[in-house]
Write an enzyme that holds these catalytic residues in place. Structure first.
Site, PDB file in Angstrom:
ATOM      1  N   ASP A 285      -3.949   5.778   2.404  1.00  0.00           N
ATOM      2  CA  ASP A 285      -3.242   4.636   1.826  1.00  0.00           C
ATOM      3  C   ASP A 285      -3.344   4.736   0.313  1.00  0.00           C
ATOM      4  OD1 ASP A 285      -1.890   2.186   1.560  1.00  0.00           O
ATOM      5  OD2 ASP A 285      -3.759   1.038   1.621  1.00  0.00           O
ATOM      6  N   HIS A 286      -2.299   4.326  -0.371  1.00  0.00           N
ATOM      7  CA  HIS A 286      -2.375   4.227  -1.826  1.00  0.00           C
ATOM      8  C   HIS A 286      -3.247   3.040  -2.221  1.00  0.00           C
ATOM      9  CE1 HIS A 286       1.645   6.491  -1.912  1.00  0.00           C
ATOM     10  NE2 HIS A 286       0.728   7.288  -2.435  1.00  0.00           N
TER      11      HIS A 286
ATOM     12  N   TYR B 264      -0.161  -1.022   0.495  1.00  0.00           N
ATOM     13  CA  TYR B 264       0.524  -1.258   1.783  1.00  0.00           C
ATOM     14  C   TYR B 264       1.243  -0.007   2.290  1.00  0.00           C
ATOM     15  CZ  TYR B 264      -0.037  -5.801  -0.498  1.00  0.00           C
ATOM     16  OH  TYR B 264      -0.537  -6.880  -1.194  1.00  0.00           O
ATOM     17  N   HIS B 265       0.595   1.158   2.177  1.00  0.00           N
ATOM     18  CA  HIS B 265       1.230   2.405   2.607  1.00  0.00           C
ATOM     19  C   HIS B 265       0.356   3.197   3.582  1.00  0.00           C
ATOM     20  CE1 HIS B 265       3.396   2.285  -1.567  1.00  0.00           C
ATOM     21  NE2 HIS B 265       3.961   1.485  -0.693  1.00  0.00           N
ATOM     22  N   PRO B 266      -0.184   2.603   4.642  1.00  0.00           N
ATOM     23  CA  PRO B 266      -0.999   3.386   5.575  1.00  0.00           C
ATOM     24  C   PRO B 266      -0.158   4.427   6.298  1.00  0.00           C
ATOM     25  CG  PRO B 266      -0.550   1.212   6.492  1.00  0.00           C
ATOM     26  CD  PRO B 266      -0.047   1.195   5.082  1.00  0.00           C
TER      27      PRO B 266
END
Length: 543
Positions: free
Chosen positions: A306-307, A481-483
């Site tokens: 994630d970011h 919010y990038h899993p």
């Protein structure tokens, strides 16, 4: 639990189709719509959340903040207490609605670097280089900007630069130019380093996403069934062939069977959870959960990426920030009237108005940090904009080294899985985030921004040394919010999925969503998820 333990008489209904797509997120909507173009192919699309075609807060770009705070279409996932973040549990909103996270996100439309996809291919995802993926990126979009060989002109998803740039966003761009950055003509072109207005998936001031633009036009097709509000319980097998899924419908359990293929498209969290509930995962963990192992696949749930971001918040002079509009009855009315009149103004913007990709560490071969300009300040989206005039930009690491895991909490499908992001576990991530904050301060000190900024709120003037900056990041930083990556593609034994998106070791099952990404792209992941959906449909059509 293997399929043999589920008897037909235990379910309320049995349905059969050719292709069963499990999950109506960004990729799932694309897959179902594309495959239903063939009138001879029956397609069923199952979704745990509701259909919300008419909800104005999904359609209005600025509505993402309201959707976040309400949790109306949110799975409400949280990480376990994060050791690298002083034991904080981080909220991971994920869309629980037809359209998935693409229906509720901030509408930022960035593919990332072309090198990201070359790295996918180099890591073992053969046939996923940038040149391989580019035709699918082009085919899915209609780009409103300057034509180029990199952009599509006739696809369902409409993309454009932000229709509104505030004085703060203009100052952000000018400040980056003053630092020597170039003005980027197209962030989704051959090279993305530099600064410019944010590309968004918006059409005439309205969110353009896969549920509306791919799926909705297909609803009239008699060979397509879209079945919302049906949480997936587990996959069904005959021997080592996936034949369908057990889902919980309004009247009880339903058995959905596929004559040809099942496509699991439940996202980076849902997909590994469903696989493990179905007996596919690390055998020792499944045994611990009391689940019989169908296939020992220890890579399921690993490689979570994630970011990570740190918001840099500023109190500023009045300059038409959303904070000012939001806390004024007249300001709110003006925002609404402007949007109603011509679909412009602050309500026509998603999560960010402008963007910078920068090389922060000496010797970096390409941008290693992303800065997103946001024309408001929040401590938390749950609390809404602050009362004072303010804007912020988020410092985000492009390619984190830290890796996390998804595991089961129990064998009950209703229990949320255990999410361990392991933020800042890698020393390189800690170093780059500290340097990224320092670089953000240099950006803020440039004349165009300095003329507007009255006070640095975060990190704050008292935070000076590297140790103090890292401590502040641990207290305040969080997710972008990038899993992704939890059922990655690859040729090695730990990769659960092959390069044609087939789950290794079983027949009749593909995985197509952000979970298959071997490495997180350098920026937002929505375009990559849509592209994966397009490629999955092409693979299935090819047989």
């Amino acid at each position: 639990m293997p399929e043999g333990s589920v008897r037909r008489e235990q379910v309320a209904a049995v349905h059969t189709t050719d292709i069963l797509v499990l999950g109506a997120g960004s990729a799932g909507c694309v897959i179902a719509a594309r495959l239903s173009e063939d009138a001879a192919t029956q397609v069923a699309l199952i979704e745990a959340g509701p259909a919300a075609w008419r909800d104005p807060w999904i359609r209005i770009p600025a509505g993402f903040a309201r959707l976040y705070s309400s949790g109306k279409y949110d799975w409400r996932f949280h990480t376990e207490p994060e050791p690298g973040l002083e034991g904080r549990s981080i909220h991971w909103p994920r869309g629980k609605v037809v359209g998935g996270s693409g229906a509720v996100n901030g509408l930022v439309f960035l593919r990332g670097s072309p090198r990201d996809y070359d790295r996918w291919a180099q890591s073992g995802a053969r046939g996923w280089s940038y040149d391989d993926c580019l035709p699918f990126f082009r085919g899915m979009e209609t780009w409103a900007g300057e034509p180029s060989a990199e952009r599509g002109t006739a696809g369902p998803i409409h993309t454009s630069e932000a229709r509104h740039t505030s004085p703060g966003a203009q100052a952000f761009i000018a400040a980056a130019l003053a630092m020597g950055h170039q003005r980027v003509k197209d962030f989704n072109g051959a090279w993305h380093e530099g600064v410019g207005p944010m590309p968004l998936n918006i059409r005439r001031g309205v969110r353009s996403h896969s549920a509306d633009m791919f799926l909705k036009p297909a609803l009239a097709r008699p060979n397509l069934r879209v079945m919302p509000e049906r949480p997936i319980q587990r996959l069904l097998f005959e021997g080592m062939r996936c034949i369908g899924a057990l889902v919980r419908g309004p009247a009880g359990l339903e058995r959905w069977e596929a004559r040809r293929e099942v496509v699991l498209s439940a996202g980076a969290i849902g997909t590994p959870q469903i696989l493990m509930l179905s007996g596919i995962g690390d055998g020792a963990h499944l045994q611990e959960m009391g689940i019989e192992t169908l296939l020992h696949a220890p890579g399921v749930g690993r490689n979570l990426q994630d970011h990570f971001l740190q918001r840099m918040r500023f109190r500023v002079k009045p300059c038409r920030t959303v904070n000012e509009y939001w806390h004024s009855p007249v300001g709110k009315l003006r925002m609404a009237a402007r949007y109603a009149f011509d679909r412009r103004g602050p309500m026509s913007i998603g999560a960010a108005e402008a963007n910078l990709f920068a090389r922060v560490l000496p010797g970096a071969e390409e941008p290693d940090m992303q800065y997103l300009f946001v024309n408001f300040t929040v401590t938390s989206y749950d609390q809404g904009p602050d009362r004072h005039p303010g804007f912020m930009f988020s410092a985000c690491q492009c390619r984190p080294d830290s890796r996390g895991t998804i595991t089961l909490r129990s064998p009950d499908p209703a229990d949320k899985p255990v999410i361990r992001a392991n933020y800042l576990e890698a020393a390189h991530d800690r170093h780059l985030m500290v340097e990224g904050v320092k670089y953000g301060r240099k950006l803020a000190s440039q004349g165009p921004l300095a003329a507007l900024i009255e006070e640095e709120l975060t990190p704050g003037p008292e935070v000076r040394t590297d140790e103090e900056i890292l401590a502040m990041i641990r207290r305040d930083g969080g997710t972008v919010y990038h899993p992704c990556g939890t059922a990655r593609m690859g040729e090695d034994a730990l990769a659960p999925v092959d390069s044609r998106l087939r789950l290794k070791g079983v027949e009749g099952l593909r995985v197509a969503d952000a979970s298959v990404m071997p490495l997180v792209p350098s920026s937002n992941i929505q375009p990559a998820a849509l592209m994966i959906g397009e490629r999955a449909a092409a693979f299935i059509r090819a047989g």
